[in-house]
Write a protein that holds these residues in place. Sequence first.
Motif, PDB file in Angstrom:
ATOM      1  N   THR A  91       0.879  -1.163   0.000  1.00  0.00           N
ATOM      2  CA  THR A  91       0.000   0.000   0.000  1.00  0.00           C
ATOM      3  C   THR A  91       0.918   1.214   0.000  1.00  0.00           C
ATOM      4  O   THR A  91       1.708   1.403   0.924  1.00  0.00           O
ATOM      5  CB  THR A  91      -0.902   0.018   1.247  1.00  0.00           C
ATOM      6  OG1 THR A  91      -1.751  -1.133   1.200  1.00  0.00           O
ATOM      7  CG2 THR A  91      -1.753   1.274   1.289  1.00  0.00           C
ATOM      8  N   CYS A  92       0.830   2.018  -1.041  1.00  0.00           N
ATOM      9  CA  CYS A  92       1.731   3.143  -1.214  1.00  0.00           C
ATOM     10  C   CYS A  92       1.121   4.425  -0.651  1.00  0.00           C
ATOM     11  O   CYS A  92      -0.051   4.709  -0.875  1.00  0.00           O
ATOM     12  CB  CYS A  92       2.069   3.325  -2.689  1.00  0.00           C
ATOM     13  SG  CYS A  92       3.409   4.503  -2.952  1.00  0.00           S
ATOM     14  N   HIS A  93       1.966   5.198   0.026  1.00  0.00           N
ATOM     15  CA  HIS A  93       1.563   6.474   0.607  1.00  0.00           C
ATOM     16  C   HIS A  93       2.288   7.640  -0.053  1.00  0.00           C
ATOM     17  O   HIS A  93       2.225   8.759   0.445  1.00  0.00           O
ATOM     18  CB  HIS A  93       1.875   6.472   2.115  1.00  0.00           C
ATOM     19  CG  HIS A  93       1.062   5.492   2.887  1.00  0.00           C
ATOM     20  ND1 HIS A  93      -0.034   5.859   3.630  1.00  0.00           N
ATOM     21  CD2 HIS A  93       1.173   4.151   3.030  1.00  0.00           C
ATOM     22  CE1 HIS A  93      -0.554   4.790   4.206  1.00  0.00           C
ATOM     23  NE2 HIS A  93       0.163   3.735   3.853  1.00  0.00           N
ATOM     24  N   CYS A  94       2.973   7.423  -1.169  1.00  0.00           N
ATOM     25  CA  CYS A  94       3.793   8.486  -1.763  1.00  0.00           C
ATOM     26  C   CYS A  94       2.933   9.560  -2.426  1.00  0.00           C
ATOM     27  O   CYS A  94       1.815   9.316  -2.867  1.00  0.00           O
ATOM     28  CB  CYS A  94       4.819   7.919  -2.746  1.00  0.00           C
ATOM     29  SG  CYS A  94       4.215   7.597  -4.408  1.00  0.00           S
ATOM     30  N   SER A  95       3.503  10.754  -2.509  1.00  0.00           N
ATOM     31  CA  SER A  95       2.778  11.890  -3.081  1.00  0.00           C
ATOM     32  C   SER A  95       2.513  11.712  -4.575  1.00  0.00           C
ATOM     33  O   SER A  95       1.521  12.203  -5.092  1.00  0.00           O
ATOM     34  CB  SER A  95       3.547  13.182  -2.828  1.00  0.00           C
ATOM     35  OG  SER A  95       4.824  13.133  -3.442  1.00  0.00           O
ATOM     36  N   VAL A  96       3.388  11.001  -5.282  1.00  0.00           N
ATOM     37  CA  VAL A  96       3.190  10.800  -6.718  1.00  0.00           C
ATOM     38  C   VAL A  96       1.973   9.909  -6.963  1.00  0.00           C
ATOM     39  O   VAL A  96       1.111  10.231  -7.789  1.00  0.00           O
ATOM     40  CB  VAL A  96       4.454  10.229  -7.394  1.00  0.00           C
ATOM     41  CG1 VAL A  96       4.211   9.989  -8.879  1.00  0.00           C
ATOM     42  CG2 VAL A  96       5.639  11.165  -7.194  1.00  0.00           C
ATOM     43  N   CYS A  97       1.875   8.798  -6.232  1.00  0.00           N
ATOM     44  CA  CYS A  97       0.697   7.932  -6.386  1.00  0.00           C
ATOM     45  C   CYS A  97      -0.577   8.702  -6.039  1.00  0.00           C
ATOM     46  O   CYS A  97      -1.596   8.569  -6.719  1.00  0.00           O
ATOM     47  CB  CYS A  97       0.820   6.690  -5.515  1.00  0.00           C
ATOM     48  SG  CYS A  97       1.908   5.419  -6.207  1.00  0.00           S
ATOM     49  N   LYS A  98      -0.525   9.498  -4.984  1.00  0.00           N
ATOM     50  CA  LYS A  98      -1.702  10.285  -4.595  1.00  0.00           C
ATOM     51  C   LYS A  98      -2.107  11.229  -5.721  1.00  0.00           C
ATOM     52  O   LYS A  98      -3.289  11.344  -6.056  1.00  0.00           O
ATOM     53  CB  LYS A  98      -1.427  11.067  -3.309  1.00  0.00           C
ATOM     54  CG  LYS A  98      -1.345  10.188  -2.096  1.00  0.00           C
ATOM     55  CD  LYS A  98      -1.006  10.984  -0.852  1.00  0.00           C
ATOM     56  CE  LYS A  98      -0.779  10.008   0.292  1.00  0.00           C
ATOM     57  NZ  LYS A  98      -0.938  10.578   1.577  1.00  0.00           N
ATOM     58  N   ALA A  99      -1.126  11.904  -6.325  1.00  0.00           N
ATOM     59  CA  ALA A  99      -1.420  12.857  -7.394  1.00  0.00           C
ATOM     60  C   ALA A  99      -1.957  12.173  -8.653  1.00  0.00           C
ATOM     61  O   ALA A  99      -2.896  12.658  -9.278  1.00  0.00           O
ATOM     62  CB  ALA A  99      -0.163  13.663  -7.735  1.00  0.00           C
ATOM     63  N   VAL A 100      -1.373  11.045  -9.013  1.00  0.00           N
ATOM     64  CA  VAL A 100      -1.760  10.359 -10.251  1.00  0.00           C
ATOM     65  C   VAL A 100      -3.106   9.646 -10.106  1.00  0.00           C
ATOM     66  O   VAL A 100      -3.940   9.698 -11.008  1.00  0.00           O
ATOM     67  CB  VAL A 100      -0.661   9.374 -10.702  1.00  0.00           C
ATOM     68  CG1 VAL A 100      -1.129   8.513 -11.868  1.00  0.00           C
ATOM     69  CG2 VAL A 100       0.603  10.126 -11.080  1.00  0.00           C
ATOM     70  N   THR A 101      -3.324   8.985  -8.964  1.00  0.00           N
ATOM     71  CA  THR A 101      -4.549   8.181  -8.809  1.00  0.00           C
ATOM     72  C   THR A 101      -5.701   8.938  -8.159  1.00  0.00           C
ATOM     73  O   THR A 101      -6.846   8.532  -8.293  1.00  0.00           O
ATOM     74  CB  THR A 101      -4.289   6.930  -7.947  1.00  0.00           C
ATOM     75  OG1 THR A 101      -4.002   7.339  -6.600  1.00  0.00           O
ATOM     76  CG2 THR A 101      -3.152   6.087  -8.507  1.00  0.00           C
ATOM     77  N   GLY A 102      -5.391   9.986  -7.408  1.00  0.00           N
ATOM     78  CA  GLY A 102      -6.431  10.675  -6.657  1.00  0.00           C
ATOM     79  C   GLY A 102      -6.869   9.926  -5.413  1.00  0.00           C
ATOM     80  O   GLY A 102      -7.843  10.290  -4.770  1.00  0.00           O
ATOM     81  N   GLN A 103      -6.142   8.866  -5.064  1.00  0.00           N
ATOM     82  CA  GLN A 103      -6.468   8.050  -3.896  1.00  0.00           C
ATOM     83  C   GLN A 103      -5.574   8.447  -2.723  1.00  0.00           C
ATOM     84  O   GLN A 103      -4.418   8.821  -2.919  1.00  0.00           O
ATOM     85  CB  GLN A 103      -6.256   6.562  -4.210  1.00  0.00           C
ATOM     86  CG  GLN A 103      -7.087   6.064  -5.365  1.00  0.00           C
ATOM     87  CD  GLN A 103      -6.806   4.612  -5.739  1.00  0.00           C
ATOM     88  OE1 GLN A 103      -7.725   3.865  -5.946  1.00  0.00           O
ATOM     89  NE2 GLN A 103      -5.549   4.219  -5.840  1.00  0.00           N
ATOM     90  N   ASP A 104      -6.078   8.329  -1.496  1.00  0.00           N
ATOM     91  CA  ASP A 104      -5.264   8.618  -0.310  1.00  0.00           C
ATOM     92  C   ASP A 104      -4.106   7.638  -0.180  1.00  0.00           C
ATOM     93  O   ASP A 104      -3.005   8.007   0.227  1.00  0.00           O
ATOM     94  CB  ASP A 104      -6.118   8.569   0.961  1.00  0.00           C
ATOM     95  CG  ASP A 104      -7.079   9.745   1.046  1.00  0.00           C
ATOM     96  OD1 ASP A 104      -6.824  10.786   0.401  1.00  0.00           O
ATOM     97  OD2 ASP A 104      -8.088   9.618   1.754  1.00  0.00           O
TER      98      ASP A 104
END
Length: 145
Positions: free
Chosen positions: A25-38
């Motif tokens: 489960t990734c918490h990185c800012s890039v994944c958050k920005a790309v997926t829109g998921q927390d």
Amino acid sequence: MSSQCSGGCDHIHTKAAHAPIDNHTCHCSVCKAVTGQDTTHVVFFRHGDLEVDNEAGLKRQPFNAKNPDGPLELCTCGECGAPIMLDDRQSRIRVIVPNLMGYGDQIEPAPYHAFYDPASGEAKPSDGRPVYEALRPDFVWPEPS
């Protein structure tokens, strides 16, 4: 995970016949920005273990807008725009986000949290799974295929 899983869209299909080499489960800012998921369920496969039946139909763009020359490319379907995978320009891994890339629940839940940053101000996950500030300590990047 079963011995084989598949995803993609109506125009481009991906298939993995081997188990993933990482699942978190990734918490990185890039994944958050790309997926829109927390948080994002992220699964790494060896590059050669995730087959794509129509690579010519992929539209490729940098995964990290702040690092456009970074190793990962977000691959979407050139026809419908569906996210298909992340592809590593160094040919080490291919990455799937199961809930966004057609895999549903074919892949086991993530056994740990990665890229948790205490400075983010977010509460540290407390679900009993290990929490790391990077990938799990025993993860070794595969050689390019």
